[in-house]
Design a protein around this motif. Structure first.
Motif, PDB file in Angstrom:
ATOM      1  N   LYS A   1     -36.192  -1.333 114.399  1.00  0.00           N
ATOM      2  CA  LYS A   1     -34.957  -0.561 114.493  1.00  0.00           C
ATOM      3  C   LYS A   1     -34.063  -0.783 113.282  1.00  0.00           C
ATOM      4  O   LYS A   1     -33.177   0.019 112.996  1.00  0.00           O
ATOM      5  CB  LYS A   1     -34.179  -0.958 115.754  1.00  0.00           C
ATOM      6  N   TYR A   2     -34.301  -1.882 112.565  1.00  0.00           N
ATOM      7  CA  TYR A   2     -33.390  -2.279 111.493  1.00  0.00           C
ATOM      8  C   TYR A   2     -34.038  -2.308 110.109  1.00  0.00           C
ATOM      9  O   TYR A   2     -33.371  -2.027 109.115  1.00  0.00           O
ATOM     10  CB  TYR A   2     -32.820  -3.677 111.794  1.00  0.00           C
ATOM     11  N   VAL A   3     -35.301  -2.661 110.036  1.00  0.00           N
ATOM     12  CA  VAL A   3     -35.980  -2.852 108.751  1.00  0.00           C
ATOM     13  C   VAL A   3     -36.920  -1.690 108.487  1.00  0.00           C
ATOM     14  O   VAL A   3     -37.731  -1.317 109.342  1.00  0.00           O
ATOM     15  CB  VAL A   3     -36.758  -4.186 108.733  1.00  0.00           C
ATOM     16  N   GLY A   4     -36.809  -1.111 107.297  1.00  0.00           N
ATOM     17  CA  GLY A   4     -37.577   0.073 106.957  1.00  0.00           C
ATOM     18  C   GLY A   4     -39.056  -0.195 106.731  1.00  0.00           C
ATOM     19  O   GLY A   4     -39.473  -1.325 106.472  1.00  0.00           O
ATOM     20  N   ASP A   5     -39.842   0.865 106.819  1.00  0.00           N
ATOM     21  CA  ASP A   5     -41.281   0.754 106.546  1.00  0.00           C
ATOM     22  C   ASP A   5     -41.534   0.386 105.089  1.00  0.00           C
ATOM     23  O   ASP A   5     -42.523  -0.268 104.764  1.00  0.00           O
ATOM     24  CB  ASP A   5     -41.992   2.077 106.876  1.00  0.00           C
ATOM     25  N   THR A   6     -40.648   0.845 104.213  1.00  0.00           N
ATOM     26  CA  THR A   6     -40.667   0.420 102.814  1.00  0.00           C
ATOM     27  C   THR A   6     -39.583  -0.634 102.654  1.00  0.00           C
ATOM     28  O   THR A   6     -38.403  -0.362 102.892  1.00  0.00           O
ATOM     29  CB  THR A   6     -40.394   1.601 101.877  1.00  0.00           C
ATOM     30  N   TYR A   7     -39.982  -1.843 102.273  1.00  0.00           N
ATOM     31  CA  TYR A   7     -39.043  -2.957 102.234  1.00  0.00           C
ATOM     32  C   TYR A   7     -39.320  -3.767 100.972  1.00  0.00           C
ATOM     33  O   TYR A   7     -40.381  -4.371 100.826  1.00  0.00           O
ATOM     34  CB  TYR A   7     -39.202  -3.823 103.489  1.00  0.00           C
ATOM     35  N   ILE A   8     -38.351  -3.761 100.052  1.00  0.00           N
ATOM     36  CA  ILE A   8     -38.502  -4.431  98.753  1.00  0.00           C
ATOM     37  C   ILE A   8     -37.851  -5.806  98.856  1.00  0.00           C
ATOM     38  O   ILE A   8     -36.662  -5.919  99.144  1.00  0.00           O
ATOM     39  CB  ILE A   8     -37.860  -3.609  97.635  1.00  0.00           C
ATOM     40  N   GLN A   9     -38.629  -6.830  98.567  1.00  0.00           N
ATOM     41  CA  GLN A   9     -38.171  -8.206  98.724  1.00  0.00           C
ATOM     42  C   GLN A   9     -37.943  -8.868  97.367  1.00  0.00           C
ATOM     43  O   GLN A   9     -38.845  -8.911  96.539  1.00  0.00           O
ATOM     44  CB  GLN A   9     -39.215  -9.004  99.509  1.00  0.00           C
ATOM     45  N   HIS A  10     -36.730  -9.380  97.150  1.00  0.00           N
ATOM     46  CA  HIS A  10     -36.397 -10.104  95.924  1.00  0.00           C
ATOM     47  C   HIS A  10     -36.290 -11.606  96.161  1.00  0.00           C
ATOM     48  O   HIS A  10     -36.271 -12.372  95.195  1.00  0.00           O
ATOM     49  CB  HIS A  10     -35.090  -9.574  95.334  1.00  0.00           C
ATOM     50  N   ALA A  11     -36.181 -12.037  97.422  1.00  0.00           N
ATOM     51  CA  ALA A  11     -36.157 -13.466  97.731  1.00  0.00           C
ATOM     52  C   ALA A  11     -37.530 -14.055  97.422  1.00  0.00           C
ATOM     53  O   ALA A  11     -38.560 -13.513  97.832  1.00  0.00           O
ATOM     54  CB  ALA A  11     -35.804 -13.680  99.197  1.00  0.00           C
ATOM     55  N   THR A  12     -37.562 -15.152  96.698  1.00  0.00           N
ATOM     56  CA  THR A  12     -38.829 -15.661  96.161  1.00  0.00           C
ATOM     57  C   THR A  12     -39.784 -16.206  97.218  1.00  0.00           C
ATOM     58  O   THR A  12     -40.966 -16.383  96.947  1.00  0.00           O
ATOM     59  CB  THR A  12     -38.558 -16.767  95.133  1.00  0.00           C
ATOM     60  N   ALA A  13     -39.279 -16.468  98.434  1.00  0.00           N
ATOM     61  CA  ALA A  13     -40.132 -17.072  99.471  1.00  0.00           C
ATOM     62  C   ALA A  13     -41.094 -16.089 100.109  1.00  0.00           C
ATOM     63  O   ALA A  13     -42.029 -16.504 100.801  1.00  0.00           O
ATOM     64  CB  ALA A  13     -39.264 -17.713 100.552  1.00  0.00           C
TER      65      ALA A  13
END
Length: 297
Positions: free
Chosen positions: A55-67
């Motif tokens: 409901k909140y996070v998209g199917d396309t999700y770009i992650q910049h956090a290194t973990a």
């Protein structure tokens, strides 16, 4: 996976009062960003409704956090994994700062053994979903140069009609840019209140004088720093700045990631400051720039 390497931890404590009731004086997109990010924390992290993740996070999700790697699957795996690793971990949210599609959540995560980690997560909203994420975190040290915690204090005051967010944004950047030329402390003296300056950085005492003294110390040592502004988010009486600071005297220095939050009084002077500092290692589970944003501001 430990709490140190996780930007999105799990929670079992009561969620601190969200700012949903304070949205009437900001624009519709900022309103939506706040509700979406705070809803994600409350629904998925606090109440552990993992089935509502989509409901909140998209199917396309770009992650910049290194973990983490890219994509929502990596995030939900980390969320579920943290539940197993430390089911007693709790989260308290202290402030939300948003501007248009960007929303930052300032929180403290407490592990079962009592260790505290302060996080600032920055999200980008698009079409009603969280589609991109940045963060920095820092463990709370045992000792502090001031009596303030790294996270307590007021939330952003969106009702203060005296605030000029563009003026405040410029002044926040000017203060941070002072570290590039520590011989010039004029921005600190112009834009930081001489009467009240509440410092939440555990390495610096309260008051403007202490910060000016720190720049004097850097100048006397011949320290050469470069400060690159990655993103600013301004709302009400607060400005958040995400930046990278590099020590030019160190060969191949990878820099330190900072997220600074400044609170302004009705005269446009800075009266309170929080920050997170995270040394960069060059290692990441994704190929995205820690300091890269779709549009720079």
């Amino acid at each position: 996976m430990s709490i140190k390497s996780v930007a999105i931890g799990m929670a079992v404590c009561l969620f601190t009062a969200p700012s949903f009731a304070n949205l009437s004086t900001i624009d519709a997109q900022t309103n939506q960003s706040i509700k979406l990010a705070e809803g994600f924390y409350e629904d998925v992290l606090v109440y552990r409704n993992l089935n509502n993740f989509g409901k909140y996070v998209g199917d396309t999700y770009i992650q910049h956090a290194t973990a983490y790697g890219d994509g929502p699957a990596e995030l939900i795996k980390a969320v579920a994994g943290e539940l197993t690793a430390d089911p007693g971990v709790k989260v308290d949210i202290y402030r939300t700062i948003a501007e248009g599609p960007y929303v930052a959540i300032h929180s403290v995560w407490t592990t079962s053994d009592g260790a505290e980690y302060v996080y600032v997560d920055i999200w980008r909203e698009e079409n009603g979903m969280l589609v991109e994420h940045w963060d920095h975190y820092q463990q709370v040290p045992e000792k502090s140069e001031n009596k303030n915690t790294m996270y307590q204090g007021p939330d952003a005051n969106i009702y203060d009609a005296t605030q000029d967010i563009e003026r405040n944004r410029g002044r926040a950047i000017a203060v941070l840019k002072s570290f590039e030329n520590p011989a010039d402390t004029s921005a600190l003296k112009k834009y930081i209140s001489s009467e009240t300056y509440i410092q939440h950085n555990p390495e610096v005492p309260n008051g403007r004088k202490a910060l000016v003294g720190y720049l004097d110390y850097l100048n006397s040592n011949g320290t050469k720093l470069k400060t690159e502004i990655a993103k600013t988010i301004a709302m009400g009486d607060m400005v958040l700045v995400h930046s990278k600071q590099t020590d030019l005297s160190k060969k191949d220095d990878l820099g330190v990631g900072y997220i600074d939050i400044f609170r302004f009084n009705n005269e446009g002077k800075i009266v309170e400051h929080w920050d997170i500092a995270e040394t960069q290692t060059g290692e990441s589970a994704n190929e995205n720039d820690v300091f890269g944003y779709p549009s720079q501001r």
